[in-house]
Design a protein around this motif. Structure first.
Motif, PDB file in Angstrom:
ATOM      1  N   VAL A  94      70.513  -0.512  51.429  1.00  0.00           N
ATOM      2  CA  VAL A  94      69.056  -0.458  51.385  1.00  0.00           C
ATOM      3  C   VAL A  94      68.516  -0.933  52.766  1.00  0.00           C
ATOM      4  CG1 VAL A  94      67.032  -1.219  50.026  1.00  0.00           C
ATOM      5  CG2 VAL A  94      69.346  -0.858  48.883  1.00  0.00           C
ATOM      6  N   GLY A  95      67.612  -0.257  53.094  1.00  0.00           N
ATOM      7  CA  GLY A  95      66.883  -0.357  54.506  1.00  0.00           C
ATOM      8  C   GLY A  95      65.519  -0.826  54.115  1.00  0.00           C
ATOM      9  N   TYR A  96      64.650  -1.677  55.125  1.00  0.00           N
ATOM     10  CA  TYR A  96      63.570  -1.947  55.144  1.00  0.00           C
ATOM     11  C   TYR A  96      62.915  -1.653  56.233  1.00  0.00           C
ATOM     12  CZ  TYR A  96      64.805  -4.018  50.720  1.00  0.00           C
ATOM     13  OH  TYR A  96      64.819  -4.325  49.252  1.00  0.00           O
ATOM     14  N   ILE A  97      61.926  -0.952  56.580  1.00  0.00           N
ATOM     15  CA  ILE A  97      61.096  -0.852  57.868  1.00  0.00           C
ATOM     16  C   ILE A  97      59.676  -1.367  57.704  1.00  0.00           C
ATOM     17  CG2 ILE A  97      60.599   1.253  59.365  1.00  0.00           C
ATOM     18  CD1 ILE A  97      62.466   2.776  57.746  1.00  0.00           C
ATOM     19  N   TYR A  98      59.494  -1.765  59.126  1.00  0.00           N
ATOM     20  CA  TYR A  98      58.261  -2.485  59.119  1.00  0.00           C
ATOM     21  C   TYR A  98      57.564  -2.019  60.373  1.00  0.00           C
ATOM     22  CZ  TYR A  98      59.575  -6.375  55.981  1.00  0.00           C
ATOM     23  OH  TYR A  98      59.873  -6.921  54.763  1.00  0.00           O
TER      24      TYR A  98
END
Length: 180
Positions: A121-125
């Motif tokens: 899972v990736g999170y982008i900010y």
């Protein structure tokens, strides 16, 4: 939510290192027949950030990707330990790879990187109100850093010069948020 049509009979670890675990699954598939499935489990979350300054510029990181055997331009990103707060992990990645720190942070996306073979899972900010400092590269990183107008980076996605899936998704989402 729909019910899982797969039934797991057994799971065997085939390979493991500090970053990943590769598993062989004996399953009963949705048709009710015996089958197999391979899974790559990531021990970190993918953490990515799009820094935007007051003039509408952003930063890309270029590096040779061993697995692809080619050079890749990407948004700043890396692995964030699951036990570490996501925001702290992404702040660390931005500082490490660009030397930047930010006052304003907005999570813009959660993404599965390749849901047919991995649980990553990736999170982008989005990072704004930036201050430039020194980079803190890891020993495995030989990076080039480019500061470019966000509109040019968006064009790199459209031209196919940026192919990393997290970068493409993040840039397109940021473009929508920023009104490009």
């Amino acid at each position: 939510m729909t019910e899982n049509p797969w039934k797991t009979k057994s799971i065997q670890t085939i390979y493991e290192n500090p970053w990943i675990r590769v598993e062989h699954h004996e399953v009963i598939n949705p048709a009710g027949k015996d089958g197999i499935y391979g899974k790559a489990h990531f021990k970190n979350r993918a953490m990515a950030v799009i820094p935007i300054d007051e003039e509408g510029n952003t930063w890309l990181v270029g590096q040779y990707r061993y697995t692809l055997e080619e050079y890749s331009w990407e948004i700043p990103m890396g692995g964030g330990p699951i036990e570490l707060d996501r925001l702290e992990a992404v702040k660390r990645e931005l500082k490490e790879e660009t030397g930047l720190t930010a006052e304003k942070w907005t999570e813009i996306m959660r993404i599965h990187t390749s849901n047919s073979v991995t649980d990553e899972v990736g999170y982008i900010y989005l990072a704004e109100n930036l201050t430039q400092g020194e980079t803190e590269f890891e020993e495995t990183e030989v990076l080039q850093i480019r500061k470019l107008p966000f509109s040019e980076v968006l064009q790199w996605v459209m031209d196919g010069r940026i192919t990393d899936s997290i970068s493409v998704a993040g840039i397109l989402k940021a473009a929508r948020i920023l009104g490009y």
